[in-house]
Design an enzyme around this catalytic site. Sequence first.
Site, mmCIF file in Angstrom:
data_model
loop_
_atom_site.group_PDB
_atom_site.id
_atom_site.type_symbol
_atom_site.label_atom_id
_atom_site.label_comp_id
_atom_site.label_asym_id
_atom_site.label_seq_id
_atom_site.Cartn_x
_atom_site.Cartn_y
_atom_site.Cartn_z
ATOM 1 N N HIS A 135 1.582 -19.213 15.930
ATOM 2 C CA HIS A 135 1.753 -20.532 16.560
ATOM 3 C C HIS A 135 1.912 -20.428 18.079
ATOM 4 C CE1 HIS A 135 6.052 -19.950 17.339
ATOM 5 N NE2 HIS A 135 6.022 -19.244 16.225
ATOM 6 N N HIS A 144 -10.751 -9.912 22.192
ATOM 7 C CA HIS A 144 -11.027 -9.375 20.847
ATOM 8 C C HIS A 144 -9.730 -8.902 20.205
ATOM 9 C CE1 HIS A 144 -13.178 -6.021 18.302
ATOM 10 N NE2 HIS A 144 -12.602 -6.933 17.549
HETATM 11 C C1 LIG Z 1 -5.930 3.426 23.372
HETATM 12 C C2 LIG Z 1 -7.351 3.915 23.429
HETATM 13 C C3 LIG Z 1 -8.245 2.851 24.049
HETATM 14 C C4 LIG Z 1 -7.262 5.129 24.342
HETATM 15 O O1 LIG Z 1 -8.500 5.656 24.568
HETATM 16 P P1 LIG Z 1 -8.660 6.775 25.696
HETATM 17 O O2 LIG Z 1 -8.131 6.293 26.991
HETATM 18 O O3 LIG Z 1 -10.090 7.219 25.631
HETATM 19 O O4 LIG Z 1 -7.657 7.892 25.261
HETATM 20 P P2 LIG Z 1 -7.949 9.332 24.624
HETATM 21 O O5 LIG Z 1 -8.682 9.213 23.332
HETATM 22 O O6 LIG Z 1 -8.520 10.200 25.705
HETATM 23 O O7 LIG Z 1 -6.467 9.811 24.302
HETATM 24 C C5 LIG Z 1 -5.518 10.123 25.312
HETATM 25 C C6 LIG Z 1 -4.216 10.506 24.633
HETATM 26 O O8 LIG Z 1 -3.645 9.329 24.038
HETATM 27 C C7 LIG Z 1 -3.466 9.499 22.630
HETATM 28 N N1 LIG Z 1 -3.801 8.208 22.014
HETATM 29 C C8 LIG Z 1 -5.001 7.598 22.022
HETATM 30 N N2 LIG Z 1 -4.938 6.415 21.401
HETATM 31 C C9 LIG Z 1 -3.667 6.275 20.975
HETATM 32 C C10 LIG Z 1 -2.996 5.266 20.256
HETATM 33 N N3 LIG Z 1 -3.634 4.166 19.858
HETATM 34 N N4 LIG Z 1 -1.680 5.425 20.009
HETATM 35 C C11 LIG Z 1 -1.036 6.549 20.396
HETATM 36 N N5 LIG Z 1 -1.631 7.559 21.089
HETATM 37 C C12 LIG Z 1 -2.927 7.424 21.366
HETATM 38 C C13 LIG Z 1 -4.443 10.617 22.256
HETATM 39 O O9 LIG Z 1 -4.056 11.279 21.083
HETATM 40 C C14 LIG Z 1 -4.373 11.490 23.480
HETATM 41 O O10 LIG Z 1 -3.186 12.245 23.432
HETATM 42 P P3 LIG Z 1 -3.130 13.758 23.984
HETATM 43 O O11 LIG Z 1 -3.487 13.652 25.452
HETATM 44 O O12 LIG Z 1 -1.720 14.161 23.726
HETATM 45 O O13 LIG Z 1 -4.166 14.504 23.208
HETATM 46 C C15 LIG Z 1 -7.947 4.275 22.045
HETATM 47 O O14 LIG Z 1 -7.455 5.506 21.563
HETATM 48 C C16 LIG Z 1 -7.654 3.192 21.002
HETATM 49 O O15 LIG Z 1 -6.598 3.128 20.365
HETATM 50 N N6 LIG Z 1 -8.643 2.297 20.835
HETATM 51 C C17 LIG Z 1 -8.601 1.229 19.874
HETATM 52 C C18 LIG Z 1 -9.710 1.444 18.851
HETATM 53 C C19 LIG Z 1 -9.813 0.287 17.915
HETATM 54 O O16 LIG Z 1 -8.835 -0.299 17.503
HETATM 55 N N7 LIG Z 1 -11.037 -0.067 17.598
HETATM 56 C C20 LIG Z 1 -11.286 -1.200 16.743
HETATM 57 C C21 LIG Z 1 -12.659 -1.732 16.895
HETATM 58 S S1 LIG Z 1 -12.924 -3.079 15.813
#
Ligand SMILES: CC(C)(COP(=O)(O)OP(=O)(O)OC[C@H]1O[C@@H](n2cnc3c(N)ncnc32)[C@H](O)[C@@H]1OP(=O)(O)O)[C@@H](O)C(=O)NCCC(=O)NCCS
Length: 215
Positions: A135, A144
Amino acid sequence: MSRPVAVYGAGGHAKVVADALLLTGVEVIGFIDDDPALEGDRVLTLPVHGFAWLRERARDVDVAMGIGDNRVRALLVRRCREAGIGLAGVVHPAAVVAASASVGEGTVLMARAVINADAVVGPGVIVNTSAVVEHDVVVGEFAHLSPGAVLAGGSALGAFSSLGVGAVVLDDIAVGAGTIVGANAVVNRHLPDDVVAYGVPARVRRQLTPTGATE
Ligand SMILES: CC(C)(COP(=O)(O)OP(=O)(O)OC[C@H]1O[C@@H](n2cnc3c(N)ncnc32)[C@H](O)[C@@H]1OP(=O)(O)O)[C@@H](O)C(=O)NCCC(=O)NCCS
């Protein structure tokens, strides 16, 4: 009677959008993709065409957006508008929308999406499978919510922002524009524009440019 609809995009998200339309009784006549290599392919048994095919049928066919990337989706909406092509919204029959909520043009509500009382969801938004907009929430254009994301009562999600799968924004907390919130994050403090934040509690991890690139 609604007009036939083509879905822009030919990937996984486009398939789910097409499926939701088919379940509501809309005639889906194919997919549109800018990659010429995909022309002539079939997705869910339906043909993939290029944009020129759609433009030639602007008077007879509407388009629904099957593109997950927020900025690309906005660009393609503008391109379709300029070509005089009507934009179709998508409401899966299992989505629930409060009578007092408003949902913008071309927004896509997937199965079990819930939009609760007095929420305002902007145009071009995706409220993905089982995502909840509680709400009095305000969602900006081309944002998104990934599957299972939750915006608690009175919170806000800025234009072009994304909530990852299962991310939660607590009540009355605002996420700025162009911001990416990671999967399963719990956002308990306001987040600024153009950052990547994740974790429990969510913390800002890096800055983005206003076009979505890392600075
Ligand atoms: C948050 C996010 C955008 C980060 O992406 P990024 O900047 O490329 O980060 P990286 O993959 O390089 O990860 C960097 C660090 O953060 C950590 N990390 C990444 N995503 C995380 C999350 N959601 N929660 C906790 N830690 C996370 C990784 O394990 C990594 O840790 P490390 O350095 O200790 O190895 C991505 O991981 C994410 O969660 N995307 C959402 C995906 C999603 O929901 N998609 C749905 C589509 S419908």
